[in-house]
Write a protein that holds these residues in place. Structure first.
Motif, mmCIF file in Angstrom:
data_model
loop_
_atom_site.group_PDB
_atom_site.id
_atom_site.type_symbol
_atom_site.label_atom_id
_atom_site.label_comp_id
_atom_site.label_asym_id
_atom_site.label_seq_id
_atom_site.Cartn_x
_atom_site.Cartn_y
_atom_site.Cartn_z
ATOM 1 N N GLU A 46 52.332 59.476 52.547
ATOM 2 C CA GLU A 46 51.664 60.887 52.644
ATOM 3 C C GLU A 46 52.177 61.716 53.724
ATOM 4 O OE1 GLU A 46 47.070 60.384 52.353
ATOM 5 O OE2 GLU A 46 47.785 58.548 53.009
ATOM 6 N N THR A 48 53.074 65.812 55.290
ATOM 7 C CA THR A 48 52.609 67.219 55.401
ATOM 8 C C THR A 48 53.646 68.062 54.759
ATOM 9 O OG1 THR A 48 53.668 67.953 57.656
ATOM 10 C CG2 THR A 48 51.605 66.786 57.604
ATOM 11 N N ASN A 49 53.273 69.443 54.501
ATOM 12 C CA ASN A 49 54.372 70.260 53.965
ATOM 13 C C ASN A 49 55.039 70.999 55.041
ATOM 14 O OD1 ASN A 49 52.239 71.796 54.768
ATOM 15 N ND2 ASN A 49 52.130 72.833 52.721
ATOM 16 N N GLU A 50 54.939 70.486 56.298
ATOM 17 C CA GLU A 50 55.452 71.259 57.539
ATOM 18 C C GLU A 50 56.956 71.318 57.389
ATOM 19 O OE1 GLU A 50 55.445 70.733 62.326
ATOM 20 O OE2 GLU A 50 54.150 69.439 61.368
ATOM 21 N N GLU A 128 54.966 67.412 48.315
ATOM 22 C CA GLU A 128 54.516 67.510 49.465
ATOM 23 C C GLU A 128 55.507 67.563 50.509
ATOM 24 O OE1 GLU A 128 50.049 65.584 48.474
ATOM 25 O OE2 GLU A 128 51.581 64.385 49.805
ATOM 26 N N TYR A 207 57.255 64.935 57.853
ATOM 27 C CA TYR A 207 56.166 64.602 58.857
ATOM 28 C C TYR A 207 55.022 63.997 58.238
ATOM 29 C CZ TYR A 207 58.547 67.511 62.195
ATOM 30 O OH TYR A 207 59.557 68.433 63.045
ATOM 31 N N LYS A 209 51.183 62.884 57.654
ATOM 32 C CA LYS A 209 49.989 63.451 57.429
ATOM 33 C C LYS A 209 49.180 62.807 58.748
ATOM 34 C CE LYS A 209 48.912 65.181 52.915
ATOM 35 N NZ LYS A 209 48.028 65.014 51.507
#
Length: 232
Positions: A46, A48-50, A128, A207, A209
């Motif tokens: 999982e 992030t889309n950072e 993602e 990164y 989640k």
């Protein structure tokens, strides 16, 4: 490493190599600290889309490229993808292969073994994660005239580079997951790679989640995975 002196061996230049030797206590401490740090690495599904800076991905790939390879042929290509259109295409194609695998290719035992991983045919991380790195093995080289040239120990060389790539990702404070949809030729087709390249491994990079959960797994102890043959 310093390269202050050169010699010729069978017509090829060799440079001097220097290694700073560590005292035994420092060596033991550093090797233990490295293990303790690397033992914190986990596969994460999982993301992030950072965003992650391209320069970081470049450094990670350069680190992987220091791996040894048969006859120093370096039989690898690292395809780094942040384009959301390409990532979506890859996800659609990968999930089609995964669906086929889960429904008809994989045995019940295999699927039972995967249950602790909490994985399934759906791969949202392919869209993602800010970056996908597709590692391709170069089965042979092609010169400008289209003539083939051998590479050696390709699978072994690329496998070593992938291990170093995963370690470099961890070192950068990022997470990844080894993904090997089978067959993988859709990746080389989507990326329009030349005929001497075969997709070997897909790694989403980014990164995790928060919060994120990973399986509560134990790694094998030293006595389960290592055998020492020591003289008296």
């Amino acid at each position: 490493m310093t390269n202050n002196h050169t010699i010729e061996i069978e017509g090829h230049r060799h440079v001097s190599f220097h290694l700073d030797r560590l005292e035994p206590a420092e060596m033991a401490a550093k090797s233990d600290a490295f293990y303790q740090w690397l033992d914190t690495r986990r596969s994460v599904r999982e993301f992030t889309n950072e965003p992650v800076a391209k320069s970081v991905i470049e450094n990670i790939i350069k680190s992987a490229s220091t791996a040894p390879s048969g006859a120093h042929k370096q039989p690898w290509t690292f395809c780094a993808i942040s384009d959301p259109v390409l990532k979506k295409q890859i996800r659609i194609a990968a999930e089609a292969e995964e669906k086929e695998s889960y429904e008809s290719r994989m045995s019940d035992r295999w699927k039972d073994d995967l249950k602790p991983m909490a994985t399934n045919m759906y791969k949202p991380f392919l869209e993602e994660a800010p970056w996908l790195i597709i590692v391709c093995k170069r089965a042979f080289e092609l010169d400008t005239d289209g003539k083939k040239h051998n590479n050696y120990y390709v699978n072994e060389s690329v496998g070593i580079a992938c291990g170093m790539l995963i370690t470099a990702i961890h070192n950068a404070g990022l997470v990844t997951l080894t993904h090997t949809p089978s067959p993988m030729n859709f990746l080389t087709n989507i990326l329009k790679r030349p005929k001497n390249e075969r997709a070997y491994l897909l790694l989403p990079v980014g990164y995790p989640k928060q919060p994120v959960y990973v399986p509560d797994l134990d790694r094998k102890g030293l006595d389960e995975m290592a055998v020492f043959y020591e003289g008296e």
